[in-house]
Design a protein around this motif. Structure first.
Motif, PDB file in Angstrom:
ATOM      1  N   VAL A   1       0.850  -1.176   0.000  1.00 25.28           N
ATOM      2  CA  VAL A   1       0.000   0.000   0.000  1.00 25.28           C
ATOM      3  C   VAL A   1       0.890   1.231   0.000  1.00 25.28           C
ATOM      4  N   LEU A   2       0.491   2.242  -0.771  1.00 25.67           N
ATOM      5  CA  LEU A   2       1.215   3.509  -0.820  1.00 25.67           C
ATOM      6  C   LEU A   2       0.372   4.573  -0.135  1.00 25.67           C
ATOM      7  N   LEU A   3       0.908   5.168   0.910  1.00 23.63           N
ATOM      8  CA  LEU A   3       0.259   6.266   1.606  1.00 23.63           C
ATOM      9  C   LEU A   3       0.924   7.567   1.158  1.00 23.63           C
ATOM     10  N   VAL A   4       0.148   8.461   0.582  1.00 18.47           N
ATOM     11  CA  VAL A   4       0.683   9.734   0.091  1.00 18.47           C
ATOM     12  C   VAL A   4       0.513  10.772   1.195  1.00 18.47           C
ATOM     13  N   GLY A   5       1.626  11.099   1.863  1.00 23.14           N
ATOM     14  CA  GLY A   5       1.610  11.971   3.029  1.00 23.14           C
ATOM     15  C   GLY A   5       2.205  11.245   4.215  1.00 23.14           C
ATOM     16  N   THR A   6       2.893  11.966   5.080  1.00 23.85           N
ATOM     17  CA  THR A   6       3.512  11.330   6.248  1.00 23.85           C
ATOM     18  C   THR A   6       3.129  12.042   7.546  1.00 23.85           C
ATOM     19  N   GLY A   7       1.963  12.680   7.559  1.00 24.47           N
ATOM     20  CA  GLY A   7       1.499  13.376   8.755  1.00 24.47           C
ATOM     21  C   GLY A   7       0.613  12.505   9.622  1.00 24.47           C
ATOM     22  N   LEU A   8      -0.234  13.153  10.408  1.00 16.97           N
ATOM     23  CA  LEU A   8      -1.071  12.428  11.364  1.00 16.97           C
ATOM     24  C   LEU A   8      -2.095  11.530  10.682  1.00 16.97           C
ATOM     25  N   THR A   9      -2.554  11.897   9.489  1.00 11.72           N
ATOM     26  CA  THR A   9      -3.471  11.008   8.763  1.00 11.72           C
ATOM     27  C   THR A   9      -2.777   9.706   8.407  1.00 11.72           C
ATOM     28  N   MET A  10      -1.525   9.778   7.963  1.00 12.27           N
ATOM     29  CA  MET A  10      -0.746   8.578   7.668  1.00 12.27           C
ATOM     30  C   MET A  10      -0.568   7.728   8.911  1.00 12.27           C
ATOM     31  N   VAL A  11      -0.289   8.370  10.035  1.00 10.53           N
ATOM     32  CA  VAL A  11      -0.129   7.640  11.294  1.00 10.53           C
ATOM     33  C   VAL A  11      -1.389   6.845  11.610  1.00 10.53           C
ATOM     34  N   ASP A  12      -2.547   7.482  11.469  1.00 15.02           N
ATOM     35  CA  ASP A  12      -3.817   6.788  11.719  1.00 15.02           C
ATOM     36  C   ASP A  12      -3.958   5.542  10.851  1.00 15.02           C
ATOM     37  N   GLN A  13      -3.645   5.678   9.562  1.00 11.24           N
ATOM     38  CA  GLN A  13      -3.837   4.551   8.651  1.00 11.24           C
ATOM     39  C   GLN A  13      -2.866   3.409   8.980  1.00 11.24           C
ATOM     40  N   CYS A  14      -1.658   3.747   9.392  1.00 13.46           N
ATOM     41  CA  CYS A  14      -0.703   2.707   9.798  1.00 13.46           C
ATOM     42  C   CYS A  14      -1.218   1.945  11.016  1.00 13.46           C
ATOM     43  N   LEU A  15      -1.772   2.669  11.985  1.00 11.52           N
ATOM     44  CA  LEU A  15      -2.296   2.019  13.185  1.00 11.52           C
ATOM     45  C   LEU A  15      -3.478   1.114  12.852  1.00 11.52           C
ATOM     46  N   LEU A  16      -4.333   1.567  11.945  1.00  7.53           N
ATOM     47  CA  LEU A  16      -5.475   0.745  11.540  1.00  7.53           C
ATOM     48  C   LEU A  16      -5.020  -0.494  10.776  1.00  7.53           C
ATOM     49  N   LEU A  17      -4.010  -0.342   9.928  1.00  5.01           N
ATOM     50  CA  LEU A  17      -3.475  -1.494   9.202  1.00  5.01           C
ATOM     51  C   LEU A  17      -2.895  -2.525  10.161  1.00  5.01           C
ATOM     52  N   LYS A  18      -2.171  -2.054  11.154  1.00  3.29           N
ATOM     53  CA  LYS A  18      -1.589  -2.979  12.139  1.00  3.29           C
ATOM     54  C   LYS A  18      -2.692  -3.694  12.911  1.00  3.29           C
ATOM     55  N   ARG A  19      -3.722  -2.943  13.304  1.00  6.40           N
ATOM     56  CA  ARG A  19      -4.850  -3.541  14.030  1.00  6.40           C
ATOM     57  C   ARG A  19      -5.567  -4.580  13.172  1.00  6.40           C
ATOM     58  N   GLN A  20      -5.594  -4.348  11.862  1.00  6.51           N
ATOM     59  CA  GLN A  20      -6.247  -5.260  10.925  1.00  6.51           C
ATOM     60  C   GLN A  20      -5.439  -6.534  10.715  1.00  6.51           C
ATOM     61  N   GLY A  21      -4.178  -6.530  11.142  1.00  9.97           N
ATOM     62  CA  GLY A  21      -3.330  -7.691  10.921  1.00  9.97           C
ATOM     63  C   GLY A  21      -2.623  -7.680   9.580  1.00  9.97           C
ATOM     64  N   PHE A  22      -2.507  -6.499   8.976  1.00 12.55           N
ATOM     65  CA  PHE A  22      -1.850  -6.379   7.682  1.00 12.55           C
ATOM     66  C   PHE A  22      -0.380  -6.782   7.793  1.00 12.55           C
ATOM     67  N   ARG A  23       0.071  -7.643   6.883  1.00 17.44           N
ATOM     68  CA  ARG A  23       1.445  -8.148   6.936  1.00 17.44           C
ATOM     69  C   ARG A  23       2.295  -7.667   5.758  1.00 17.44           C
ATOM     70  N   GLY A  24       1.708  -6.883   4.881  1.00 17.96           N
ATOM     71  CA  GLY A  24       2.448  -6.418   3.709  1.00 17.96           C
ATOM     72  C   GLY A  24       3.307  -5.204   4.015  1.00 17.96           C
ATOM     73  N   THR A  25       3.734  -4.534   2.960  1.00 18.19           N
ATOM     74  CA  THR A  25       4.620  -3.384   3.102  1.00 18.19           C
ATOM     75  C   THR A  25       3.825  -2.086   2.967  1.00 18.19           C
ATOM     76  N   ILE A  26       4.114  -1.163   3.868  1.00 20.93           N
ATOM     77  CA  ILE A  26       3.491   0.159   3.853  1.00 20.93           C
ATOM     78  C   ILE A  26       4.528   1.153   3.340  1.00 20.93           C
ATOM     79  N   HIS A  27       4.278   1.719   2.179  1.00 20.51           N
ATOM     80  CA  HIS A  27       5.143   2.758   1.625  1.00 20.51           C
ATOM     81  C   HIS A  27       4.492   4.111   1.907  1.00 20.51           C
TER      82      HIS A  27
END
Length: 458
Positions: free
Chosen positions: A200-226
């Motif tokens: 997954v590619l996240l465009v932006g590295t601010g607080l919105t990106m942080v939220d999405q990373c936390l949700l991905l981890k909670r979801q059990g995502f095992r892939g790569t976060i760019h």
């Protein structure tokens, strides 16, 4: 025969759904005469929550300790007391889940609706304001999305900031790519669409990106976060135990932007905790901004705003620890660059990133994490309509609309003696630091008292 519904009548109309609108409405109920009528116009599904506090996952917490999140500047323990009443005592220093704060705002609205006798009346209207026109009386008539009208003596725009767009023109995002782009992660249920071991590619590295990373981890995502942004800067972290703010390191009108930032860097380097220096500036930040010339404000926005924001708007300690763990494991990879183009390869989206040596990232989904828009007059149909009618004008910085020191709106012709106000991010051009609860609640009280004085004066 068509029967028109009579227009609603109000002394004050509050236009919006999020924190700014709720805070102003509650302050108006407190300060207006008991005969006054306040209408809060906003969709019930968003009321009291907006984008910030609609999150349902416990992993998404406030970025400010609970003890600093009271709705009311003169009652600093109000939110902490509410938490205690709801089974979470001793939470003043905690970064509690945002959904708690959404419930807190909703409970206070409900309480205000039940007030009678010596309080102004509050009415909630489940609709959005679509357009408005000035009346000969000096008031405004709003057209609402439920096909009714609202006539009001005074009004306040509390529409907040919308989600910024990806940094590409609309014609650069072709139809074959659209299904693989998440334009607004806060309102789209996108996590289920991502393969558990994909990219997954996240465009932006601010607080919105942080939220999405936390949700991905909670979801059990095992892939790569760019994640990619111009400077690849992540928000700094709060400490679990906050140091007391230091006296302001800068004096309004002290010098050029570069000189003031140099002083700030020296003070931060000398301090035991640089956060105490930043927090100490809260008392003077708005005055510093207001004393700068338009040219100085422009230089700050171009060269320093990004660095300011990552130090000023910080992550909760638990969020910062999880982000650091993702980076150390290599699951989260951050790149310094700019999204230049997207193309469909037949199986995935390939993103071309402009860097010193070029970069291409192949992803199953591209998620817009660029954060909030700058509240331009083009950000919503209502603001566009108001600007077209000359009822508001853009601020010269491009940040929101032009208001005076009391947050009264300037018309297109420069008149600020109108009965229209604005609060929150819409007034960032005038106030700069006006996106966080501690700042907005002070503004909400001030605007409520200003409107109250004008109503009392007749």
């Amino acid at each position: 025969m068509t029967i028109r519904t009579p227009a609603r009548q109000a002394d004050v109309a509050v236009i919006g759904s999020g924190f700014s609108a709720v805070a102003l409405s509650l302050n108006l109920v407190d300060v207006l005469p008991a005969t006054a009528r306040v209408c809060l116009v906003g969709l019930a599904s968003k009321r009291g929550r907006g984008v910030a506090y609609s999150a349902k996952a416990d992993c998404l917490v406030l970025n400010v300790p609970a003890g600093r999140m009271s709705l009311f500047a003169d009652r600093p323990n109000h939110f902490v007391d509410w938490l205690a009443e709801n089974g979470k005592s001793g939470a003043g220093g905690e970064f509690v889940p945002r959904q708690f704060y959404g419930r807190y705002l909703g409970d206070n609205l409900e309480a205000a609706l039940k007030r009678t006798a010596n309080r102004a009346a509050l009415t909630l209207v489940d609709a959005e304001a679509c357009s408005a026109e000035a009346m000969q009386s000096g008031g405004l008539m709003f057209q609402l999305s439920d096909e009714t009208q609202l006539v009001t003596d005074f009004a306040a725009l509390c529409t907040g900031a919308g989600t910024a767009r990806l940094p590409l023109r609309a014609d650069e995002i072709t139809a074959d790519i659209q299904p693989f782009i998440v334009h607004d992660p806060s309102s789209e249920d996108w996590l289920e669409r991502l393969p558990s071991e994909g990219d997954v590619l996240l465009v932006g590295t601010g607080l919105t990106m942080v939220d999405q990373c936390l949700l991905l981890k909670r979801q059990g995502f095992r892939g790569t976060i760019h994640a990619v942004s111009r400077h690849a800067l992540l928000p700094q972290a709060h400490l679990a135990h906050r140091a007391d703010p230091m006296p302001p390191a800068l004096t309004p009108g002290q010098g050029e932007v570069s000189e003031m930032l140099a002083i700030l860097r020296v003070e931060a380097d000398l301090a035991a905790d640089w956060r105490a220096v930043m927090d100490g500036l809260r008392l003077t930040t708005q005055e510093i901004w207001g004393r700068w010339s338009p040219a100085q404000q422009g230089r700050f926005l171009r060269h320093a705003a990004t660095f300011w924001n990552v130090h000023r708007h910080r992550m909760a300690p638990t969020a910062a620890a999880e982000i650091e763990a993702l980076r150390r494991s290599g699951q989260l990879r951050c790149y310094k660059g700019r999204l230049e183009a997207l193309r469909w390869t037949g199986r995935r989206v390939e993103a071309q990133i402009k860097t010193s040596d070029g970069l291409a990232i192949s992803a199953d989904l591209v998620v817009n994490c660029t954060g909030f828009d700058r509240c331009t007059v083009k950000a919503s149909p209502l603001l566009t309509n108001l600007a077209d009618r000359g009822l508001v004008r853009p601020h010269s910085t491009g940040l929101g609309i032009d208001v005076d020191e009391s947050s009264a709106v300037f018309t297109g012709g420069g008149n600020n003696k109108t009965r229209l106000y604005a609060i929150g991010p819409l007034t960032a051009g005038r106030h700069w630091e006006i996106t966080a609860v501690p700042d907005i609640r002070v503004q909400a009280r001030s605007v409520a008292e200003n409107i109250g004085a004008r109503i009392s004066a007749g």
